[in-house]
Design a protein around this motif. Sequence first.
Motif, PDB file in Angstrom:
ATOM      1  N   VAL A  96      35.407  36.259  47.279  1.00 42.40           N
ATOM      2  CA  VAL A  96      36.008  34.746  46.552  1.00 42.40           C
ATOM      3  C   VAL A  96      35.160  33.838  47.596  1.00 42.40           C
ATOM      4  O   VAL A  96      34.290  33.075  47.441  1.00 42.40           O
ATOM      5  CB  VAL A  96      37.147  34.291  46.036  1.00 42.40           C
ATOM      6  CG1 VAL A  96      37.369  33.217  45.946  1.00 42.40           C
ATOM      7  CG2 VAL A  96      37.375  35.640  44.945  1.00 42.40           C
ATOM      8  N   ALA A  97      35.464  33.942  48.730  1.00 35.47           N
ATOM      9  CA  ALA A  97      34.791  33.054  49.890  1.00 35.47           C
ATOM     10  C   ALA A  97      33.347  33.129  49.605  1.00 35.47           C
ATOM     11  O   ALA A  97      32.882  31.900  50.159  1.00 35.47           O
ATOM     12  CB  ALA A  97      35.823  33.501  50.615  1.00 35.47           C
ATOM     13  N   LYS A  98      32.612  34.350  50.336  1.00 39.65           N
ATOM     14  CA  LYS A  98      31.644  34.468  50.306  1.00 39.65           C
ATOM     15  C   LYS A  98      31.002  33.671  48.918  1.00 39.65           C
ATOM     16  O   LYS A  98      29.933  32.914  48.667  1.00 39.65           O
ATOM     17  CB  LYS A  98      30.900  35.944  50.096  1.00 39.65           C
ATOM     18  CG  LYS A  98      31.320  36.728  51.061  1.00 39.65           C
ATOM     19  CD  LYS A  98      30.509  38.165  50.823  1.00 39.65           C
ATOM     20  CE  LYS A  98      30.892  38.363  52.443  1.00 39.65           C
ATOM     21  NZ  LYS A  98      30.375  39.863  52.394  1.00 39.65           N
ATOM     22  N   LEU A  99      31.594  33.427  47.374  1.00 35.27           N
ATOM     23  CA  LEU A  99      30.435  33.722  46.420  1.00 35.27           C
ATOM     24  C   LEU A  99      30.897  31.624  46.272  1.00 35.27           C
ATOM     25  O   LEU A  99      30.721  30.738  45.177  1.00 35.27           O
ATOM     26  CB  LEU A  99      30.747  33.905  45.282  1.00 35.27           C
ATOM     27  CG  LEU A  99      32.319  34.116  44.590  1.00 35.27           C
ATOM     28  CD1 LEU A  99      32.927  32.424  43.734  1.00 35.27           C
ATOM     29  CD2 LEU A  99      31.975  35.719  43.573  1.00 35.27           C
ATOM     30  N   GLY A 100      31.765  30.790  47.205  1.00 33.98           N
ATOM     31  CA  GLY A 100      32.271  30.021  46.863  1.00 33.98           C
ATOM     32  C   GLY A 100      32.994  29.671  46.285  1.00 33.98           C
ATOM     33  O   GLY A 100      33.055  28.480  46.032  1.00 33.98           O
ATOM     34  N   GLY A 101      34.125  30.611  45.529  1.00 36.54           N
ATOM     35  CA  GLY A 101      35.063  30.032  45.172  1.00 36.54           C
ATOM     36  C   GLY A 101      36.610  29.894  45.950  1.00 36.54           C
ATOM     37  O   GLY A 101      37.040  29.783  47.197  1.00 36.54           O
ATOM     38  N   VAL A 102      36.906  30.005  45.443  1.00 29.80           N
ATOM     39  CA  VAL A 102      38.874  29.307  45.796  1.00 29.80           C
ATOM     40  C   VAL A 102      39.628  30.796  45.706  1.00 29.80           C
ATOM     41  O   VAL A 102      40.245  30.883  44.709  1.00 29.80           O
ATOM     42  CB  VAL A 102      39.351  27.932  45.455  1.00 29.80           C
ATOM     43  CG1 VAL A 102      40.842  27.657  46.348  1.00 29.80           C
ATOM     44  CG2 VAL A 102      38.060  27.012  45.746  1.00 29.80           C
ATOM     45  N   PHE A 103      40.099  31.536  46.544  1.00 25.93           N
ATOM     46  CA  PHE A 103      41.552  32.232  46.391  1.00 25.93           C
ATOM     47  C   PHE A 103      43.048  31.784  46.745  1.00 25.93           C
ATOM     48  O   PHE A 103      43.139  31.027  46.694  1.00 25.93           O
ATOM     49  CB  PHE A 103      40.972  33.519  47.198  1.00 25.93           C
ATOM     50  CG  PHE A 103      41.272  33.490  48.618  1.00 25.93           C
ATOM     51  CD1 PHE A 103      42.477  33.580  49.015  1.00 25.93           C
ATOM     52  CD2 PHE A 103      40.169  33.305  49.610  1.00 25.93           C
ATOM     53  CE1 PHE A 103      42.617  33.264  50.944  1.00 25.93           C
ATOM     54  CE2 PHE A 103      40.623  33.369  50.588  1.00 25.93           C
ATOM     55  CZ  PHE A 103      41.555  33.098  51.929  1.00 25.93           C
ATOM     56  N   ILE A 104      43.900  32.817  45.849  1.00 28.67           N
ATOM     57  CA  ILE A 104      45.087  32.381  45.154  1.00 28.67           C
ATOM     58  C   ILE A 104      45.834  33.612  45.570  1.00 28.67           C
ATOM     59  O   ILE A 104      46.342  34.159  45.068  1.00 28.67           O
ATOM     60  CB  ILE A 104      45.787  31.414  43.909  1.00 28.67           C
ATOM     61  CG1 ILE A 104      44.216  29.646  44.118  1.00 28.67           C
ATOM     62  CG2 ILE A 104      46.684  30.873  44.728  1.00 28.67           C
ATOM     63  CD1 ILE A 104      44.867  29.372  42.502  1.00 28.67           C
ATOM     64  N   PRO A 105      46.328  33.561  46.925  1.00 35.03           N
ATOM     65  CA  PRO A 105      47.371  34.749  47.132  1.00 35.03           C
ATOM     66  C   PRO A 105      48.132  34.120  46.105  1.00 35.03           C
ATOM     67  O   PRO A 105      49.266  33.107  46.265  1.00 35.03           O
ATOM     68  CB  PRO A 105      47.741  34.400  48.803  1.00 35.03           C
ATOM     69  CG  PRO A 105      46.586  33.402  49.741  1.00 35.03           C
ATOM     70  CD  PRO A 105      45.911  32.402  48.349  1.00 35.03           C
ATOM     71  N   SER A 106      48.810  35.969  46.352  1.00 34.60           N
ATOM     72  CA  SER A 106      50.683  35.259  45.312  1.00 34.60           C
ATOM     73  C   SER A 106      51.053  36.602  45.601  1.00 34.60           C
ATOM     74  O   SER A 106      51.039  37.164  45.564  1.00 34.60           O
ATOM     75  CB  SER A 106      50.364  35.472  44.033  1.00 34.60           C
ATOM     76  OG  SER A 106      50.924  35.185  42.604  1.00 34.60           O
ATOM     77  N   SER A 107      52.634  36.420  45.525  1.00 33.61           N
ATOM     78  CA  SER A 107      53.497  37.238  45.538  1.00 33.61           C
ATOM     79  C   SER A 107      53.741  38.356  44.212  1.00 33.61           C
ATOM     80  O   SER A 107      53.680  38.147  42.952  1.00 33.61           O
ATOM     81  CB  SER A 107      55.062  36.891  45.573  1.00 33.61           C
ATOM     82  OG  SER A 107      55.838  37.448  46.115  1.00 33.61           O
ATOM     83  N   THR A 108      54.065  39.016  44.904  1.00 35.79           N
ATOM     84  CA  THR A 108      53.684  40.383  43.547  1.00 35.79           C
ATOM     85  C   THR A 108      55.117  40.623  43.051  1.00 35.79           C
ATOM     86  O   THR A 108      55.459  40.928  42.061  1.00 35.79           O
ATOM     87  CB  THR A 108      53.346  42.025  44.217  1.00 35.79           C
ATOM     88  OG1 THR A 108      54.070  41.976  45.209  1.00 35.79           O
ATOM     89  CG2 THR A 108      52.600  42.010  44.880  1.00 35.79           C
ATOM     90  N   GLN A 109      56.346  39.582  43.627  1.00 34.80           N
ATOM     91  CA  GLN A 109      57.527  39.643  43.226  1.00 34.80           C
ATOM     92  C   GLN A 109      57.592  38.577  42.062  1.00 34.80           C
ATOM     93  O   GLN A 109      58.314  38.804  40.863  1.00 34.80           O
ATOM     94  CB  GLN A 109      58.462  39.442  44.861  1.00 34.80           C
ATOM     95  CG  GLN A 109      58.485  40.177  45.294  1.00 34.80           C
ATOM     96  CD  GLN A 109      59.539  39.935  46.266  1.00 34.80           C
ATOM     97  OE1 GLN A 109      60.952  40.000  46.170  1.00 34.80           O
ATOM     98  NE2 GLN A 109      59.062  39.771  47.797  1.00 34.80           N
TER      99      GLN A 109
END
Length: 544
Positions: A96-109
């Motif tokens: 995602v970073a390589k294509l210039g997007g924005v990643f959003i980490p999220s808890s699996t809980q």
Amino acid sequence: MSRLTANICDPWAGIPAHYNLGVALTRGQVERGLGDKPAIHWDNIAGGSWTLTYAQLDDQSNRLASSLQRLGVKRGDRVFLRLPNRPEFYIAALAVAKLGGVFIPSSTQFREAEVRYRLRDAGVKAAITTGGLAAVFDVVRSECPDLQHVVVVNEPGYPAGEDREDFAELLAIGSPHFEAADTRSDDVAFIAYTSGTTGDPKGVVHLHRYAIAHEALIRHWHAYQADDIVACPSELGWLLPVASTFLFALGRGLTVVLYDAQGGRFDPVRWFGLIEKYRITSFTAPPTTYRMLMSAANEATRFNLSAWRHGVSAGEPLPADTFDAIRKHFGVTVLDGIGMSECYVYCYNRVGMPLKPGSCGVPGPGSTIEVMDEDLNPLPCGKEGVLCVRRDSQPGMMKEYWNKPERTAEILRGDWYYSGDVVVRDEDGYFWFKGRNDDVIKASGYRISPFEVENCLVCHPAVLEAAAVESPDPLRGNVVKAFLVLRPEVHASDELKSAIEDFCRRQMAGYKHPRKIEFVASLPKTTSGKIKRRELRARELPAQ
């Protein structure tokens, strides 16, 4: 009076105008000659294992980036990562970073409502998850108009399902030669959601330069060395592991040990085995984890832990007795630090400096920190105030809260970041955490909004009013406690407590639900009707 603001280096040195963390952490390391070095050693509770080199990480993130691009994910689009501690998290975030997007980490809980809110708030275009965690997207998809693609890492027992993309297939058809976006170091790279005392969770916006913006912290707190093998047992949905054992570790070309407990709780004996197996040298964890290691200290004698040389702790204060016990039993001096998602760790105990157990340390080299009152007036040593960080001394400072300018203005005040952490500075320049100036609950290394907990509780048909505060716990440090006023026709009972706890577990992430419940006739309130959480919290504190 000693003032350890420590402006002895330029924190902006070495940060270029153009920088893409996806490229720097993969292709950049390959070009340094680290292509064959393990980037990730992965284990899981079922006995699975997988090692991924830097060259393989570069190849697979390129392939995924090119496939996501063909699906229509473009620069600036938000991609939601609902992934456990698996290498696919690294591959996806880097792609995602390589294509210039924005990643959003999220808890699996997170439960349905928590996922839905984040998808809608960020206008998420694509989500990447596992087969076992994908069902929630089928439920919320109709209410999330921006969500166009759900990419699934297939698992045994979980069919691919309709309207889903297969992660492995995207890798197979993707190109290993992807031309990454020419991002600036101040372009948005990821959003880390955090909780407050009122309103919904806030998306903390961080930039590509984050991976290289904490050089002093990496050197003087993490104390990473070129041959380190590092680990953080926390789930990758949280900033502590995303920073320490993803962005910082890969930025240094280190090897990360990643363990997927598949929803199980932290197992100290299992981790003793991992330290021995992979010869882990540096360990990052909240105080709760260190207390759990100590609870199994007698078992540690069965393992060779001689490689373990360094540890850091964050999320909540590290008690002096835990600090002493870890040093006595394992020969490791754990360096405590204090920070928040908005600024990571801004004050910490440094390698080579005298330690004061129980203190959260001193400002890092290059950082300017003050203890201030509400009007941003500096306060003298020994006087309680709010820890404030000068923004231009922290390149890793957040840009803003996503689409929440009013909330941003509450903490980014002119030249200063107003943290909300109440501290005292002693005559030697060391800071001591005293609490929060708001009602945010810090429990087991998490920041928890009482507003979210209370909103869930009052949805139970027996509950009229609710207030949530932190309460001391011998293992976890603090846990969530709920004070509940029941509806007139409802009678208090242990069975009702259990029913309310079960209700909360179904509605919100497990770390948020109350582990203590007390039924009360009424809640203390101000004349305007606001709950006095501080008064309730004071009831829970041991006598000083």
